[in-house]
Motif scaffolding. Structure first.
Motif, short mmCIF file in Angstrom:
data_model
loop_
_atom_site.label_atom_id
_atom_site.label_comp_id
_atom_site.label_asym_id
_atom_site.label_seq_id
_atom_site.Cartn_x
_atom_site.Cartn_y
_atom_site.Cartn_z
N ASN A 255 0.85 -1.20 0.00
CA ASN A 255 0.00 0.00 0.00
C ASN A 255 0.88 1.24 0.00
O ASN A 255 2.10 1.15 -0.16
CB ASN A 255 -0.99 -0.02 1.18
CG ASN A 255 -0.29 -0.06 2.53
OD1 ASN A 255 0.85 0.41 2.69
ND2 ASN A 255 -0.96 -0.60 3.54
N ASP B 254 -9.52 3.48 -2.09
CA ASP B 254 -9.24 2.05 -2.27
C ASP B 254 -7.74 1.86 -2.49
O ASP B 254 -6.99 2.82 -2.64
CB ASP B 254 -10.05 1.44 -3.44
CG ASP B 254 -9.70 2.03 -4.80
OD1 ASP B 254 -8.49 2.06 -5.16
OD2 ASP B 254 -10.63 2.45 -5.52
N ASN B 255 -7.33 0.58 -2.52
CA ASN B 255 -5.90 0.26 -2.66
C ASN B 255 -5.58 -0.33 -4.03
O ASN B 255 -4.56 -0.98 -4.21
CB ASN B 255 -5.49 -0.74 -1.56
CG ASN B 255 -3.99 -0.84 -1.39
OD1 ASN B 255 -3.30 0.16 -1.30
ND2 ASN B 255 -3.48 -2.08 -1.38
N LYS C 56 -6.01 3.69 7.53
CA LYS C 56 -6.89 2.51 7.57
C LYS C 56 -6.54 1.61 8.75
O LYS C 56 -7.41 1.04 9.41
CB LYS C 56 -6.79 1.72 6.27
CG LYS C 56 -7.67 0.47 6.22
CD LYS C 56 -7.53 -0.23 4.87
CE LYS C 56 -8.45 -1.44 4.82
NZ LYS C 56 -8.06 -2.50 5.77
N TYR D 77 -15.74 5.31 6.76
CA TYR D 77 -16.15 4.19 5.92
C TYR D 77 -17.60 3.83 6.24
O TYR D 77 -18.16 4.29 7.25
CB TYR D 77 -15.24 2.98 6.15
CG TYR D 77 -15.21 2.51 7.59
CD1 TYR D 77 -15.96 1.42 8.00
CD2 TYR D 77 -14.43 3.16 8.55
CE1 TYR D 77 -15.96 0.98 9.32
CE2 TYR D 77 -14.42 2.74 9.87
CZ TYR D 77 -15.18 1.65 10.25
OH TYR D 77 -15.18 1.24 11.56
N ASP E 157 -19.41 -2.02 4.68
CA ASP E 157 -17.96 -2.17 4.54
C ASP E 157 -17.33 -2.15 5.92
O ASP E 157 -16.58 -1.24 6.27
CB ASP E 157 -17.41 -1.03 3.66
CG ASP E 157 -15.91 -1.12 3.43
OD1 ASP E 157 -15.36 -2.23 3.49
OD2 ASP E 157 -15.29 -0.04 3.21
N THR F 285 -14.93 -3.56 7.47
CA THR F 285 -13.47 -3.53 7.65
C THR F 285 -12.83 -2.31 7.00
O THR F 285 -11.61 -2.16 7.01
CB THR F 285 -12.83 -4.81 7.09
OG1 THR F 285 -13.14 -4.94 5.69
CG2 THR F 285 -13.34 -6.04 7.84
N GLU G 203 -12.54 -1.35 3.80
CA GLU G 203 -11.73 -1.54 2.59
C GLU G 203 -11.87 -0.37 1.62
O GLU G 203 -10.95 -0.06 0.87
CB GLU G 203 -12.12 -2.85 1.89
CG GLU G 203 -11.89 -4.09 2.74
CD GLU G 203 -10.47 -4.20 3.27
OE1 GLU G 203 -9.52 -4.00 2.49
OE2 GLU G 203 -10.30 -4.45 4.48
N ASP G 204 -13.04 0.28 1.63
CA ASP G 204 -13.28 1.40 0.72
C ASP G 204 -13.35 2.73 1.46
O ASP G 204 -13.89 3.71 0.94
CB ASP G 204 -14.58 1.17 -0.07
CG ASP G 204 -14.51 -0.09 -0.93
OD1 ASP G 204 -13.45 -0.32 -1.53
OD2 ASP G 204 -15.51 -0.83 -0.98
#
Length: 406
Positions: A100, A141-142, A186, A263, A268, A270, A272-273
């Motif tokens: 990342n 996002d990653n 994050k 988030y 979502d 966790t 992630e976005d």
């Protein structure tokens, strides 16, 4: 022959010490030393040409040059540095976490020999180079770094330096190195009260967890409302345990008062976005009525008379008491506003420099320091690191030369 002169005895002892420190590099011939240095730095064997050039460097008394030659191999970036940095990017210390912006930024800084203190304060970020056909960098996002990792492009040539403020839109004075990358946010601004960012920064970059800086002698005036003063109905637990961490941590973590990782909790969970969110000057959080993020006021009913964060002013209470031995810089005031200045406070400590050197030593030498010779070597490597621009490549070279032949 018996030596009676104290001066002669001291000379003999110093000579023995010096010989011992050279033993690791002296016990093998130049080719064996070159192969060992290359393996320790990259994890792979050198080509015949590289082995020959490194052996010539060593034969000519330039073992450090041989080590730098080894660092030209892509494996130093793709494997060695990635394995060093990746555990810093997540709460579990997972060595297999995805690439990342946190990981890429540290690797790029080492490649370009950027002052390593910038890791906690710089307006700096590394992305995949333009022209590689990667999706663009995104705040939410990653995908950019996932594609870079899957592409197989060597990180030594694939990374490109930018300012965070130009890539992410974060104000320049709010950037703080890896702490304000999306990957860092994050992992450590996710949920909670932002204390995790301080704790894991302390662990990863000063090699101290909270238990190791526990100090009940600091004033508790900045401990927040969410900390019970009588856990389990016993105020002694607060006085003898909670105070030891929170009295120093809470005044420092206040630097993160305007940051959050936002988030969709329902869809979502966790994050992630999700993305880093920062309250700029003039922004007002609807829950607090100030610029301070709502997360800093959660569980306020636990102890209503506790400290209520009004802004991002931080103070280092550990400049006095037992934690003054972390070696805080006398050139800094020990207080300020925001994550950038607090990151400088941490990165200019002696503990920060020693931590980086010890981590590299353990990675390259495949062991922890064991004796006085190792400890002396780490001390000299740390002096060299701080005295020559905080360049981590030099630490790798010094460690590899020291441990060659083991």
């Amino acid at each position: 022959m018996k030596i009676k002169s104290p001066a002669a005895r001291m000379l003999l002892a110093a000579t023995a010490c010096f010989s011992a420190s050279l033993s690791a590099i002296a016990i093998a011939d130049p080719q064996e030393q070159a192969a060992q240095i290359h393996s320790r730095i990259t994890g792979v064997k050198p080509s015949v040409d590289v082995l020959k050039a490194m052996a010539e460097d060593i034969a000519n008394g330039n073992a450090g040059s041989a080590a730098y030659r080894a660092m030209e191999n892509d494996a130093f970036y793709d494997v060695t540095l990635k394995n060093l940095v990746t555990p810093w990017t997540n709460r579990d210390g997972d060595n297999f976490a995805p690439l990342n912006d946190y990981t890429a930024t540290v690797i790029g800084m080492v490649r370009d020999e950027v002052d390593f203190r910038e890791i906690l304060s710089g307006d700096i970020i590394y992305t995949g180079a333009s022209g590689l056909g990667l999706p663009g960098y995104s705040n939410s996002d990653n995908a950019h770094y996932a594609a870079l990792e899957q592409s197989g492009y060597p990180l030594q040539t694939a990374l490109e330096r930018h300012t965070q403020s130009s890539v992410t839109g974060l104000p320049g004075d709010a950037t703080a190195g890896v702490m304000t990358t999306r990957g860092g946010a994050k992992a450590f601004f996710y949920a909670g009260t932002n204390r995790a960012m301080f704790r894991f920064t302390l662990m990863n970059h000063l090699c101290r967890d909270l238990e190791q800086v526990h100090d009940t002698s600091r004033p508790p005036d900045r401990i927040r409302q969410d900390v019970s003063r009588s856990p389990g109905g016993d105020s002694r637990v607060f006085q003898n345990n909670c105070v030891g961490c929170h009295s120093g941590m809470d005044p420092m973590a206040q630097a993160f008062a305007y940051y959050d990782y936002v988030y969709d909790v329902e869809n979502d969970p966790t994050g992630e976005d999700g993305q880093l969110d920062y309250n700029r000057s003039g922004d007002t959080d609807p829950a607090t009525g100030t610029r301070v993020k709502a997360k800093n006021h959660i569980n306020s009913a636990t102890f209503p008379y506790g400290f209520v964060i009004p802004d991002d002013k931080w103070d280092n209470y550990w400049r006095e008491g037992p934690n003054m031995h972390l070696g805080w810089s006398s050139a800094l005031p020990g207080s300020g506003n925001g994550a950038k200045s607090m990151g400088r406070e941490l990165a200019n400590s002696e503990a920060f420099a020693q931590c980086q050197v010890t981590k590299v030593f353990e990675q390259v030498c495949l062991r922890a320091p064991e004796d006085s010779a190792d400890r002396n070597r780490i001390a000299s490597m740390t002096d060299s690191f701080t005295g020559n621009g905080y360049k981590l490549k030099q630490v790798y070279a010094d460690a590899a030369v020291y441990c060659a032949g083991e």
